[in-house]
Write a protein that holds these residues in place. Sequence first.
Motif, PDB file in Angstrom:
ATOM      1  N   LEU A  76       0.286  -0.514   0.845  1.00 53.61           N
ATOM      2  CA  LEU A  76      -0.758  -0.444  -0.171  1.00 53.61           C
ATOM      3  C   LEU A  76      -1.565  -1.748  -0.196  1.00 53.61           C
ATOM      4  O   LEU A  76      -1.079  -2.787   0.265  1.00 53.61           O
ATOM      5  CB  LEU A  76      -0.125  -0.212  -1.548  1.00 53.61           C
ATOM      6  N   PRO A  77      -2.767  -1.719  -0.744  1.00 53.80           N
ATOM      7  CA  PRO A  77      -3.507  -2.971  -0.923  1.00 53.80           C
ATOM      8  C   PRO A  77      -2.694  -3.966  -1.747  1.00 53.80           C
ATOM      9  O   PRO A  77      -2.044  -3.590  -2.728  1.00 53.80           O
ATOM     10  CB  PRO A  77      -4.765  -2.523  -1.685  1.00 53.80           C
ATOM     11  N   ALA A  79      -3.422  -6.065  -3.894  1.00 50.06           N
ATOM     12  CA  ALA A  79      -3.787  -6.132  -5.307  1.00 50.06           C
ATOM     13  C   ALA A  79      -3.073  -5.061  -6.129  1.00 50.06           C
ATOM     14  O   ALA A  79      -2.883  -5.222  -7.342  1.00 50.06           O
ATOM     15  CB  ALA A  79      -5.295  -5.980  -5.458  1.00 50.06           C
ATOM     16  N   ASP A  80      -2.665  -3.971  -5.473  1.00 51.26           N
ATOM     17  CA  ASP A  80      -1.975  -2.886  -6.178  1.00 51.26           C
ATOM     18  C   ASP A  80      -0.483  -3.148  -6.346  1.00 51.26           C
ATOM     19  O   ASP A  80       0.174  -2.450  -7.129  1.00 51.26           O
ATOM     20  CB  ASP A  80      -2.162  -1.563  -5.436  1.00 51.26           C
ATOM     21  N   VAL A  81       0.037  -4.120  -5.605  1.00 49.96           N
ATOM     22  CA  VAL A  81       1.466  -4.461  -5.703  1.00 49.96           C
ATOM     23  C   VAL A  81       1.609  -5.974  -5.796  1.00 49.96           C
ATOM     24  O   VAL A  81       2.411  -6.599  -5.103  1.00 49.96           O
ATOM     25  CB  VAL A  81       2.273  -3.899  -4.497  1.00 49.96           C
ATOM     26  N   SER A  82       0.854  -6.574  -6.685  1.00 46.78           N
ATOM     27  CA  SER A  82       0.732  -8.032  -6.726  1.00 46.78           C
ATOM     28  C   SER A  82       2.030  -8.732  -7.077  1.00 46.78           C
ATOM     29  O   SER A  82       2.212  -9.910  -6.728  1.00 46.78           O
ATOM     30  CB  SER A  82      -0.368  -8.435  -7.718  1.00 46.78           C
ATOM     31  N   GLU A 115       5.564  -0.829  -9.158  1.00 44.85           N
ATOM     32  CA  GLU A 115       4.901  -1.229  -7.909  1.00 44.85           C
ATOM     33  C   GLU A 115       5.819  -1.005  -6.715  1.00 44.85           C
ATOM     34  O   GLU A 115       5.366  -0.579  -5.642  1.00 44.85           O
ATOM     35  CB  GLU A 115       4.454  -2.681  -7.990  1.00 44.85           C
ATOM     36  N   ASN A 118       5.813   2.709  -5.990  1.00 41.40           N
ATOM     37  CA  ASN A 118       4.527   3.120  -5.400  1.00 41.40           C
ATOM     38  C   ASN A 118       4.454   2.726  -3.930  1.00 41.40           C
ATOM     39  O   ASN A 118       3.963   3.502  -3.095  1.00 41.40           O
ATOM     40  CB  ASN A 118       3.368   2.499  -6.176  1.00 41.40           C
ATOM     41  N   GLU A 119       4.925   1.524  -3.613  1.00 43.68           N
ATOM     42  CA  GLU A 119       4.915   1.065  -2.219  1.00 43.68           C
ATOM     43  C   GLU A 119       5.852   1.910  -1.362  1.00 43.68           C
ATOM     44  O   GLU A 119       5.502   2.304  -0.237  1.00 43.68           O
ATOM     45  CB  GLU A 119       5.290  -0.412  -2.155  1.00 43.68           C
TER      46      GLU A 119
END
Length: 202
Positions: A76-77, A79-82, A115, A118-119
């Motif tokens: 994922l980007p 920023a989506d898993v900061s 996160e 999601n990853e």
Amino acid sequence: MIKLITRGDDSGSAQSANKAILDAYVHGNLKSTSIMVPTPHYAEAVSLFKDHSEFEIGLHATITDEWDAPRWGPVLPAADVSSLVYDDATFFTDCVQLWERYGGDEQDQRPSNDEIMNEISAQLDTVRQDGLHIAYLDTHMGFDWFHGLSERLQEFCKAEGIIYGNAMDQISPIPQVEGEFDTPVDQLIDRLAYQIHPRLVE
């Protein structure tokens, strides 16, 4: 009856790992491998394994990178898993560092389980889209000790119709044996013999 589960870990992490895992399957007794989607040689692993339908593939869910080189980050980007990455968008070096970097004693400072899930979901989607059938999921470097995460992984695997591989800790590992060995292969043979009967290695 003793049943032995053989698994080649970390496919996708290096070309040498991919080749060794395939050789051990084709010419040896390796029956499964855990594939790491974010790694630099993931695509090569897919191309090597996808024509071997009987070779069981698992998703080696990955949220860390223990190497100085190569470095890798999320599917994922960033920023989506900061909460999972350094400022350069690569994963933390190990699970403890990831946990402690965010002050694991404070709930709001822990890496986000949302996160993480999601990853992992994105990694599973990627490997399925690339044509591999995934039979199970386990975790790279064992990060499922994060609070509340093991339960979510079990629910996720059940919903996706795959085995939660970290539940294999209910299966007895091959026992360790004392002594000096010329090669790791010799040590493994003695460990297997001891599993059958201790007197075989006396």
